[in-house]
Design a protein around this motif. Structure first.
Motif, short mmCIF file in Angstrom:
data_model
loop_
_atom_site.label_atom_id
_atom_site.label_comp_id
_atom_site.label_asym_id
_atom_site.label_seq_id
_atom_site.Cartn_x
_atom_site.Cartn_y
_atom_site.Cartn_z
N ILE A 79 0.79 -1.34 0.35
CA ILE A 79 -0.04 -0.09 0.26
C ILE A 79 1.01 1.34 -0.12
N PHE A 80 0.45 1.42 -1.00
CA PHE A 80 1.14 3.38 -1.24
C PHE A 80 0.30 4.40 -0.70
N GLN A 126 3.53 -4.28 3.46
CA GLN A 126 4.14 -3.67 3.01
C GLN A 126 3.57 -2.48 2.88
N PHE A 127 4.20 -1.62 3.21
CA PHE A 127 3.85 0.01 2.82
C PHE A 127 5.14 1.02 2.76
N LEU A 136 -1.46 -0.64 -4.10
CA LEU A 136 -2.61 -0.26 -4.50
C LEU A 136 -2.02 1.49 -4.25
N PHE A 137 -2.42 2.23 -4.43
CA PHE A 137 -2.28 4.23 -4.45
C PHE A 137 -3.55 3.90 -3.51
N ASP A 138 -3.24 5.14 -2.14
CA ASP A 138 -4.55 5.69 -2.13
C ASP A 138 -3.49 7.21 -1.56
N THR A 139 -4.64 8.05 -2.59
CA THR A 139 -4.85 9.27 -3.11
C THR A 139 -5.77 10.38 -2.20
N GLY A 140 -4.82 11.77 -2.41
CA GLY A 140 -5.95 12.91 -1.16
C GLY A 140 -6.91 13.08 -1.92
#
Ligand SMILES: Nc1ncnc2c1ncn2[C@@H]1O[C@H](COP(=O)(O)OP(=O)(O)OP(=O)(O)O)[C@@H](O)[C@H]1O
Ligand SMILES: [Mg+2]
Length: 288
Positions: free
Chosen positions: A57-58, A101-102, A138-142
């Motif tokens: 997770i990014f 992992q992040f 997985l990109f968690d965006t604003g």
């Protein structure tokens, strides 16, 4: 359960073995802020991992990053160390609970587009190194459409748009899809409706967006599923422990588990035309 040392050894080992996996890149975003993207991303990642997939997770919210806070795992290094060229991609990968992992976002970084070409090349090249070592990134965006979020959405194979049943959240979700569509990008979207009272409310919310998107944009936006409104989420946030660990049998976690199962089922039938190599090319093109 993997401890930190085991997980890192595992990662380094897979690095030595070379590319074996097909890495798929998913962006999680929303129009309105505070709708539950980060909690969804984290627990969705945990649900995929619990099903035997390797997930990273990014935290792509560069101004207000907080995935590490939700996990209760302070990050030693973050995205900013990579962007400044101080650390390699392998050095900024942290290991959270259950070996997840992040990459932490770091805070206060202005805007990716302000980076020089050399820095951007380095960034894209470093992300490229992850290819083959993970099943999902997985990109968690604003929230909303910052320039970097647009880039992540248009470069990823798929974008999960999170909304709540609130009218403002619905209109903002639609506005986001419309703007990306209007820019001429061929992004693929699916919906997650968070904080629903019941499935009926979830269906109504999703239908609302689907109908408008179909009528005015000629786009089909499939629904991935619903997550119930559940005080367990807030409790887990306060404990700084992922919901999947603090309350694995909660209503909200069961909703996220159902979404993960459905996602994997549909994933198998999707073509991989928008694969990782495509992701890298699109990132470079968008930033050049
Ligand atoms: N299913 C749910 N049930 C109850 N409360 C929820 C649920 N999902 C999220 N919340 C609440 O909403 C808050 C915000 O969630 P989160 O930080 O994941 O949103 P976000 O979309 O990532 O916000 P931002 O736009 O600031 O990044 C949580 O701290 C929690 O209190
Ligand atoms: Mg967030």
């Amino acid at each position: 359960m993997l401890d930190q040392a085991q997980a890192l050894r595992h990662l380094v080992h897979s690095k030595d073995e070379g590319s074996a996996k097909t890495t798929r890149v998913i962006t999680v975003t929303s129009g309105k802020g505070g709708v539950g993207k980060s909690n969804f991303s984290l627990n969705f990642a945990m649900a995929l991992q619990n099903r035997g997939y390797s997930v990273l997770i990014f935290d792509a919210d560069i101004s207000f990053a907080n995935i590490d806070i939700l996990m209760g795992t302070p990050a030693k290094y973050n995205l900013i160390h990579l962007l400044k060229g101080e650390k390699s991609i392998w050095e900024i990968i942290q290991v959270g609970p259950s070996g997840l992992q992040f990459i932490a976002g770091g805070s206060g970084f202005q805007d990716l587009v302000q980076l020089s070409d050399r820095e951007l090349d380095y960034f894209a090249e470093q992300i490229g190194k992850l290819h083959g070592h993970l099943d999902f990134i997985l990109f968690d965006t604003g929230a909303g459409l910052s320039k970097e979020t647009v880039k992540f959405i248009t470069a990823a194979e798929e974008t999960i748009v999170v909304t709540t049943p609130e009218p403002t959240s619905i209109t903002d979700a639609y506005a986001l899809i419309k703007m990306i569509n209007g820019m001429g990008h061929s992004a693929s979207f699916r919906l997650v409706v968070n904080r629903v009272v019941d499935d009926r409310e979830g269906h109504q919310t999703a239908d609302n967006i689907r109908q408008v998107a179909s009528k005015y944009l000629n786009m089909d936006i499939p629904v991935l599923g619903f997550v119930p409104d559940d005080t367990s989420v807030t409790k887990a946030v306060r404990r700084q422990t992922p919901l999947s660990i603090a309350f694995p049998n909660s209503e909200a976690m069961r909703g996220i588990d159902r979404i993960a199962s459905r996602f994997l089922l549909e994933e198998r039938s999707l073509s991989s035309s928008r694969g990782f190599t495509g992701f890298m090319q699109r990132m470079k093109r968008l930033w050049s």
